[in-house]
Design a protein around this motif. Structure first.
Motif, PDB file in Angstrom:
ATOM      1  N   SER A   1       0.827  -1.205   0.000  1.00  0.00           N
ATOM      2  CA  SER A   1       0.000   0.000   0.000  1.00  0.00           C
ATOM      3  C   SER A   1       0.862   1.257   0.000  1.00  0.00           C
ATOM      4  N   VAL A   2       2.024   1.211   0.692  1.00  0.00           N
ATOM      5  CA  VAL A   2       2.936   2.352   0.661  1.00  0.00           C
ATOM      6  C   VAL A   2       3.467   2.553  -0.756  1.00  0.00           C
ATOM      7  N   TYR A   3       3.819   1.465  -1.438  1.00  0.00           N
ATOM      8  CA  TYR A   3       4.293   1.546  -2.811  1.00  0.00           C
ATOM      9  C   TYR A   3       3.214   2.145  -3.719  1.00  0.00           C
ATOM     10  N   GLY A   4       1.979   1.660  -3.539  1.00  0.00           N
ATOM     11  CA  GLY A   4       0.894   2.150  -4.379  1.00  0.00           C
ATOM     12  C   GLY A   4       0.607   3.625  -4.170  1.00  0.00           C
ATOM     13  N   SER A   5       0.632   4.075  -2.921  1.00  0.00           N
ATOM     14  CA  SER A   5       0.287   5.471  -2.650  1.00  0.00           C
ATOM     15  C   SER A   5       1.446   6.419  -2.926  1.00  0.00           C
ATOM     16  N   GLU A   6       2.654   6.053  -2.496  1.00  0.00           N
ATOM     17  CA  GLU A   6       3.778   6.982  -2.580  1.00  0.00           C
ATOM     18  C   GLU A   6       4.457   6.980  -3.946  1.00  0.00           C
ATOM     19  N   GLU A   7       4.623   5.818  -4.554  1.00  0.00           N
ATOM     20  CA  GLU A   7       5.335   5.735  -5.836  1.00  0.00           C
ATOM     21  C   GLU A   7       4.391   5.850  -7.031  1.00  0.00           C
ATOM     22  N   LEU A   8       3.231   5.205  -6.923  1.00  0.00           N
ATOM     23  CA  LEU A   8       2.305   5.174  -8.063  1.00  0.00           C
ATOM     24  C   LEU A   8       1.245   6.264  -7.990  1.00  0.00           C
ATOM     25  N   GLY A   9       1.166   6.952  -6.844  1.00  0.00           N
ATOM     26  CA  GLY A   9       0.223   8.056  -6.722  1.00  0.00           C
ATOM     27  C   GLY A   9      -1.230   7.638  -6.713  1.00  0.00           C
ATOM     28  N   LEU A  10      -1.513   6.444  -6.216  1.00  0.00           N
ATOM     29  CA  LEU A  10      -2.895   5.945  -6.202  1.00  0.00           C
ATOM     30  C   LEU A  10      -3.601   6.402  -4.938  1.00  0.00           C
ATOM     31  N   ASP A  11      -4.900   6.639  -5.062  1.00  0.00           N
ATOM     32  CA  ASP A  11      -5.641   7.108  -3.897  1.00  0.00           C
ATOM     33  C   ASP A  11      -6.043   5.930  -3.004  1.00  0.00           C
ATOM     34  N   GLN A  12      -6.557   6.271  -1.823  1.00  0.00           N
ATOM     35  CA  GLN A  12      -6.856   5.253  -0.820  1.00  0.00           C
ATOM     36  C   GLN A  12      -7.951   4.304  -1.276  1.00  0.00           C
ATOM     37  N   SER A  13      -8.934   4.801  -2.014  1.00  0.00           N
ATOM     38  CA  SER A  13     -10.019   3.932  -2.464  1.00  0.00           C
ATOM     39  C   SER A  13      -9.500   2.865  -3.423  1.00  0.00           C
ATOM     40  N   THR A  14      -8.539   3.220  -4.263  1.00  0.00           N
ATOM     41  CA  THR A  14      -7.935   2.245  -5.176  1.00  0.00           C
ATOM     42  C   THR A  14      -7.210   1.164  -4.390  1.00  0.00           C
ATOM     43  N   LEU A  15      -6.491   1.573  -3.352  1.00  0.00           N
ATOM     44  CA  LEU A  15      -5.761   0.604  -2.532  1.00  0.00           C
ATOM     45  C   LEU A  15      -6.720  -0.349  -1.827  1.00  0.00           C
ATOM     46  N   ILE A  16      -7.845   0.174  -1.348  1.00  0.00           N
ATOM     47  CA  ILE A  16      -8.824  -0.670  -0.653  1.00  0.00           C
ATOM     48  C   ILE A  16      -9.390  -1.711  -1.610  1.00  0.00           C
TER      49      ILE A  16
END
Length: 454
Positions: free
Chosen positions: A283-298
């Motif tokens: 989730s850290v990779y998705g949010s910090e590197e890929l710029g994905l929002d929290q809903s996408t991660l969920i």
């Protein structure tokens, strides 16, 4: 709880109705605590605590816990590593206390409610309170590890051998179901936070705290239904603290007489470290590197939850055809390809992150389930409990190196892409180590019958 303590009895001696009642209560602890692993550790806390650390960082992007310069982007990974190291120190002591006294329910209650309270306390994270976040993460992770040692030790008492696979699998399924259910509720709150009149950060803090409330509330079910049994005569209580370490050391010495079993455990320790790090850092990779929002991660984690069950069933069928070892080796190849491909994911492209999540889900459940079943063949008869205690230490207590490598790689390179691809080494090394284990000979050396397919 003295009225709950009864004579030592084998599961076969218990009435079927009483046994089923305890088993149903036992399932509910997985239902209670798995929400923490899914919602807190896998989805929300990593990105949120990283943002808090960044807000507290100096001009060079560093925070200074205990005066040590730490890249704000690495703080969460380091906190996970610290929690696992503390767990390694505490778990043998908790196991020894449970075996020595026979009073497992009080130990389960203390561990569960300390963990639930520290998780609920995450509601108060905000501003620059990264140290509070790190402390609550360490306390909750250690509490979960201790509670799982006690929880797993109930299985031989509540299920005869012919029922254990099914009972254990149902508990595992309860945990995944609870994680998916609560994540759906989290997704609704997070996406509609304006409708509920709260900010996005408040919605995240509510999701974190609600996992603690859920954990504490549903822990009441196993505490009501599980019963304590009298302990076997053992050493004086004054020697109890050292007993856990002596037992672990004795088990490792015994494993030296079964070197192929020890070799498998080493291979599992390495590749499972990679698995656990991917789970906690994706989730850290998705949010910090890929710029994905929290809903996408969920949504991605929900996809992992569902496909992990399907993947486990599919890999179980493959194992019946090709054997467990070959199937696990195949899964490690799939892990290597999947994580390697993660390095090339384009930023801001949720679809490709979902593809990555699907790949992880398909190999996650199966690789873990088959590793446990394969190890069971390598355990000498009559030593199941002590050997599986070492397995539990490998599963939950030794996965500190992966987060440390992830954090150090980011700190040295400034790139989460480099950090995520560094984990490929764990799967490659684990593959090589496992490939060298002569499984059939290991089973024979353990005194067990060799299955046709293994």
């Amino acid at each position: 709880m003295g009225t709950d303590t009864v004579r030592t009895a084998s599961p076969a001696d218990e009435s079927a109705a009483q046994r089923r009642r305890e088993q149903r209560g036992w399932y509910f602890y997985d239902w209670a605590c798995s929400v923490y692993s899914t919602s807190v550790l896998t989805v929300f806390l990593g990105p949120y605590l990283t943002e808090i650390a960044k807000s507290a960082a100096d001009g060079d992007g560093y925070v200074h816990p205990l005066g040590i310069p730490v890249s704000a982007g690495s703080f969460f990974a380091y906190a996970v590593s610290a929690s696992v190291i503390v767990s390694v120190l505490v778990m043998p002591l908790a196991g020894a206390a449970a075996d020595r006294t026979g009073r497992k329910k009080p130990l389960l209650a203390v561990a569960a409610y300390v963990g639930a309270a520290s998780t609920a306390g995450m509601f108060f994270l905000g501003g620059d309170r990264y140290l509070l976040g790190g402390l609550l993460l360490i306390v909750s992770n250690v509490s979960l590890a201790v509670s799982m040692v006690v929880y797993n030790s109930y299985l031989p008492q509540i299920a005869p051998p012919e029922e254990r696979d099914a009972v254990s699998s149902r508990g595992w399924a309860f945990g995944y179901a609870a994680g998916a259910l609560v994540l759906v509720a989290n997704l609704v709150l997070f996406l509609a936070h304006d409708t509920f009149g709260v900010s996005e950060s408040t919605a995240v803090r509510i999701c974190l705290a609600s996992a603690g409330v859920w954990w504490g509330a549903f822990t009441l079910v196993p505490l009501r239904r599980l019963r304590d049994r009298k302990a076997s005569p053992s050493q004086p209580s004054s020697q109890g603290a050292a007993r856990g370490w002596r037992q672990l050391a004795s088990t490792v010495r015994d494993m030296r007489r079964h070197p192929h079993t020890l070799s498998f455990l080493l291979a599992y320790l390495v590749y499972n470290d990679g698995v656990q790090t991917v789970i906690s850092q994706a989730s850290v990779y998705g949010s910090e590197e890929l710029g994905l929002d929290q809903s996408t991660l969920i949504v991605a984690v929900l996809l992992v939850q569902v496909l992990a069950v399907a993947g486990a069933l599919a890999m179980g069928r493959l194992a019946r055809t090709y054997g467990a070892k070959r199937t696990i080796l195949g899964s490690l190849v799939a892990w290597t390809v999947t994580i390697g491909a993660g390095f090339f994911l384009p930023a801001g492209a949720p679809v490709w992150f979902f593809v990555l999540a699907a790949g992880i889900g398909l190999v996650l459940g199966g690789s873990q389930a088959l590793s446990r079943s394969l190890f069971s063949h390598l355990v000498p008869a009559g030593k199941e409990a002590e050997y599986f205690s070492a397995y539990e230490m490998s599963d939950r207590g030794m996965s500190w190196l992966g987060p440390l490598v992830f954090g150090l790689t980011y700190q040295l390179t400034g790139s989460y892409r480099d950090a995520i691809v560094s984990l490929v080494a764990f799967f490659v090394i684990g593959f090589v180590l496992l490939a060298r284990v002569p499984v059939r000979r290991a089973i024979r050396d353990a005194g067990n019958p060799v299955p046709d397919r293994i």
